[in-house]
Design a protein around this motif. Structure first.
Motif, PDB file in Angstrom:
ATOM      1  N   ILE A 133       0.887  -1.168   0.000  1.00  0.00           N
ATOM      2  CA  ILE A 133       0.000   0.000   0.000  1.00  0.00           C
ATOM      3  C   ILE A 133       0.919   1.210   0.000  1.00  0.00           C
ATOM      4  O   ILE A 133       1.761   1.347   0.889  1.00  0.00           O
ATOM      5  CB  ILE A 133      -0.895   0.052   1.260  1.00  0.00           C
ATOM      6  CG1 ILE A 133      -1.728  -1.234   1.355  1.00  0.00           C
ATOM      7  CG2 ILE A 133      -1.797   1.273   1.237  1.00  0.00           C
ATOM      8  CD1 ILE A 133      -2.475  -1.370   2.684  1.00  0.00           C
TER       9      ILE A 133
ATOM     10  N   MET B 239      -2.982   6.651  -4.563  1.00  0.00           N
ATOM     11  CA  MET B 239      -2.600   5.524  -3.726  1.00  0.00           C
ATOM     12  C   MET B 239      -2.668   4.241  -4.567  1.00  0.00           C
ATOM     13  O   MET B 239      -3.563   4.083  -5.394  1.00  0.00           O
ATOM     14  CB  MET B 239      -3.545   5.402  -2.541  1.00  0.00           C
ATOM     15  CG  MET B 239      -3.270   4.184  -1.685  1.00  0.00           C
ATOM     16  SD  MET B 239      -4.306   4.132  -0.203  1.00  0.00           S
ATOM     17  CE  MET B 239      -3.201   4.855   0.992  1.00  0.00           C
TER      18      MET B 239
ATOM     19  N   VAL C 239      -2.775   0.038  -4.239  1.00  0.00           N
ATOM     20  CA  VAL C 239      -2.969  -1.123  -3.373  1.00  0.00           C
ATOM     21  C   VAL C 239      -2.742  -2.363  -4.232  1.00  0.00           C
ATOM     22  O   VAL C 239      -3.386  -2.534  -5.272  1.00  0.00           O
ATOM     23  CB  VAL C 239      -4.395  -1.154  -2.774  1.00  0.00           C
ATOM     24  CG1 VAL C 239      -4.579  -2.378  -1.890  1.00  0.00           C
ATOM     25  CG2 VAL C 239      -4.675   0.124  -2.008  1.00  0.00           C
TER      26      VAL C 239
ATOM     27  N   GLN D 251       0.689   3.016   5.832  1.00  0.00           N
ATOM     28  CA  GLN D 251      -0.385   3.536   4.981  1.00  0.00           C
ATOM     29  C   GLN D 251      -1.655   2.738   5.228  1.00  0.00           C
ATOM     30  O   GLN D 251      -1.600   1.525   5.389  1.00  0.00           O
ATOM     31  CB  GLN D 251      -0.011   3.408   3.497  1.00  0.00           C
ATOM     32  CG  GLN D 251       1.178   4.229   3.083  1.00  0.00           C
ATOM     33  CD  GLN D 251       0.894   5.726   3.048  1.00  0.00           C
ATOM     34  OE1 GLN D 251      -0.249   6.160   3.214  1.00  0.00           O
ATOM     35  NE2 GLN D 251       1.935   6.514   2.873  1.00  0.00           N
ATOM     36  N   LYS D 252      -2.765   3.435   5.246  1.00  0.00           N
ATOM     37  CA  LYS D 252      -4.042   2.730   5.371  1.00  0.00           C
ATOM     38  C   LYS D 252      -4.929   3.061   4.190  1.00  0.00           C
ATOM     39  O   LYS D 252      -5.001   4.215   3.768  1.00  0.00           O
ATOM     40  CB  LYS D 252      -4.748   3.157   6.657  1.00  0.00           C
ATOM     41  CG  LYS D 252      -4.327   2.329   7.856  1.00  0.00           C
ATOM     42  CD  LYS D 252      -5.408   2.367   8.906  1.00  0.00           C
ATOM     43  CE  LYS D 252      -5.138   1.306   9.971  1.00  0.00           C
ATOM     44  NZ  LYS D 252      -5.955   1.580  11.163  1.00  0.00           N
ATOM     45  N   VAL D 253      -5.607   2.058   3.696  1.00  0.00           N
ATOM     46  CA  VAL D 253      -6.536   2.320   2.596  1.00  0.00           C
ATOM     47  C   VAL D 253      -7.738   3.050   3.189  1.00  0.00           C
ATOM     48  O   VAL D 253      -8.358   2.565   4.137  1.00  0.00           O
ATOM     49  CB  VAL D 253      -6.972   1.004   1.940  1.00  0.00           C
ATOM     50  CG1 VAL D 253      -7.878   1.281   0.749  1.00  0.00           C
ATOM     51  CG2 VAL D 253      -5.758   0.198   1.511  1.00  0.00           C
TER      52      VAL D 253
ATOM     53  N   LYS E 175     -11.670   5.202  -7.770  1.00  0.00           N
ATOM     54  CA  LYS E 175     -10.988   3.927  -7.523  1.00  0.00           C
ATOM     55  C   LYS E 175     -11.044   3.069  -8.786  1.00  0.00           C
ATOM     56  O   LYS E 175     -12.124   2.801  -9.310  1.00  0.00           O
ATOM     57  CB  LYS E 175     -11.649   3.192  -6.354  1.00  0.00           C
ATOM     58  CG  LYS E 175     -10.908   1.931  -5.967  1.00  0.00           C
ATOM     59  CD  LYS E 175     -11.470   1.314  -4.702  1.00  0.00           C
ATOM     60  CE  LYS E 175     -10.701   0.060  -4.331  1.00  0.00           C
ATOM     61  NZ  LYS E 175     -11.342  -0.607  -3.169  1.00  0.00           N
TER      62      LYS E 175
ATOM     63  N   SER F 290      -9.927  -0.674 -10.203  1.00  0.00           N
ATOM     64  CA  SER F 290      -9.465  -1.979  -9.728  1.00  0.00           C
ATOM     65  C   SER F 290      -9.327  -2.972 -10.869  1.00  0.00           C
ATOM     66  O   SER F 290     -10.227  -3.115 -11.701  1.00  0.00           O
ATOM     67  CB  SER F 290     -10.442  -2.563  -8.704  1.00  0.00           C
ATOM     68  OG  SER F 290     -10.696  -1.624  -7.682  1.00  0.00           O
TER      69      SER F 290
END
Lengths: 246, 246, 246
Positions: free
Chosen positions: C37, C46, C48, C120-122, C224, C226
């Protein structure tokens, strides 16, 4: 005005080639064709481009129209067209609207420029020499010459077309004899003229739209290169000669 | 002198590779072969090139001849040759004439240089190690090493050829065991030597002319890489070692 | 720790994409997955990334481990892996050891970095819009928009996804209707948000690891993207919006 091309590749390829010589140009749209006549900024080369109405699946114009466009921008947009897209050209909000219809619908608007320039006219030229051959033979000869020099001399003599280039120390000579695939029409006289390789390299890219090129010239006189597909597209270039004291 | 190649690719590829190491060189033409022996400007690498007369469809020389040529220019001209062209080499007006005969006839003249240099001689070297393998295995190992360092250590030990490279922080080690396709001839001793990756990357391009490379070296001693096709072409490189206090 | 991949391409492609956004990052290795992350240096995007343990033919870890690596270096090493290589990851001498086993055995060691950075945090995000489509449709739209502008507006309205871009003089609009291959989940409201094309161009490279992309956003809210293969790999990107007075 509403013009639709089912096969946009003639337009795409032609604009890509022309934009290497001319950065802004005026298109004239008549009931017969979209036409462009432009000089390069150095006044050494003229481009004549015609995309005939018979190429279009829809060709609807009320009156003759003239629009000036930045060819670099137009090239970038046309690069995005794929073989599966239909391309429609329209005028909208004083811009040129290009609509690509495929699995998605994509619309671009490009600004119309104000060019204050006198109408370009194609000069009347007469040529004692006409050579017709595969563009690859001619392109390859120009690339050969490019290794040794910046200009090239075209010579026609007794059924042979010769392309000669001399650099400071090296030289190149390409001999293209008349054959089934190379037609050379000329008189008795030996005819010789010199042209810039830099320009020729840009012009031979016309081979993308046709599998035949016609090469016409005269002694110390402009050269004319023409690429065409009958009833579809014509792309021709007129290039000033380099005279000996260049 | 009149020499004709029906398959010009050995000459074309070899000159392209050699020109990365040496910019001007003298060719010696004897009744057996065209030969070139040259040092790179930094005196770190030697190139030995031989194109045997049996490669030629016409090989007519009156006496041994020696001509110096700019290899960059020669490479550019040879790039223009296609697989369908016959290539004839002649001397004409104190220039090297290259004639390509295919659907057209193309002729290039390159200046012959005056190089005031002592005759290069291939040093006599003896090697306790000879490795023969596919050039792709060796090339790939050099490319691996190139990621982490500027020099590479070759080690031979008990039927294994190892290529090691250490950078400031990263390192790479490639192990090539003897196999059906990798022959390793060596004695009992472990033998180790270090060479410049920059040079090796240029030399492994020799894989274009042969599907086998022979790698010979000794402890802190020159390396010899050879690419050959029997009775046709030989391209070999001798590379000085980098000693530890480099 | 000893982890072996029989198909190293997910790791190879993902690191190549991530390294365009982030130069150094910390991987966390748990019994479920290798995870990364990271924020880009400008704090706009960011990344992930998760490579699940089920991808591995050997997945042996004693305890959760965290290692920071320079992604540019890692990308260079992974570029050297071929489809026929097995890739094993281990820790050795405080370095990350990568072993490629194919016809030869190749070993690389990369230094482990000390990164003093907070975990780091999502962020928790909720999205009223989810679009699922082929990555090529979305990539092509971003490339279209890139011709005319630096940012792009995403709009969802009544079963249509629209991507609009306006430059100083030119504009582009791409309309992607819901279809068998394009799913658009949304409510009644029209939702609109603006994002940087420069970042989007890097993110759409995720199409290399999946043949589906999910696009989620909200009004003036992060986007986002993905890309995933169930039980194998997940690569997602969160991108801050550009607000109107940008």
């Amino acid at each position: 005005m509403r013009l639709t091309l089912a096969e946009p590749s003639y337009l795409k390829e032609s604009i890509s080639i022309i934009s290497e010589l001319v950065s802004e140009a005026k298109f004239t749209i008549t009931k017969d064709a979209i036409e462009l006549i432009a000089m390069d900024p150095a006044n050494v080369a003229m481009v004549v481009f015609k995309l005939f109405s018979s190429c279009f699946t829809e060709y609807d114009i009320k009156e003759d129209t003239s629009i000036a466009i930045n060819l670099g921008n137009l090239k970038q947009v046309l690069r995005r067209v794929t073989a599966n897209d239909m391309l429609t050209l329209e005028l909208e909000k004083n811009k040129l609207k290009l609509e690509f219809t495929g699995s998605t619908k994509r619309t671009f608007h490009l600004p119309i420029l104000e060019i204050e320039e006198k109408e370009q006219k194609v000069p009347e030229l007469t040529f004692p020499v006409t050579i017709t051959c595969s563009p690859s033979v001619f392109t390859s000869a120009i690339e050969d010459a490019d290794i040794v020099a910046e200009s090239v001399t075209f010579v026609v003599e007794k059924g042979k077309f010769m392309i000669n280039a001399s650099g400071d120390l090296s030289d190149a000579a390409i001999e293209i004899p008349a054959s089934d695939s190379v037609k050379i029409e000329t008189g008795e006289e030996v005819i010789k003229s010199k042209y810039s390789i830099e320009y020729l390299k840009k012009m031979v890219a016309g081979s993308k739209i046709s599998n035949e090129v016609s090469i016409q010239f005269n002694k110390d006189y402009p050269l004319k290169l023409s690429f065409k597909e009958v009833d579809k597209v014509l792309l021709s270039f007129i290039l000033a000669p380099r005279v000996e004291n260049d």
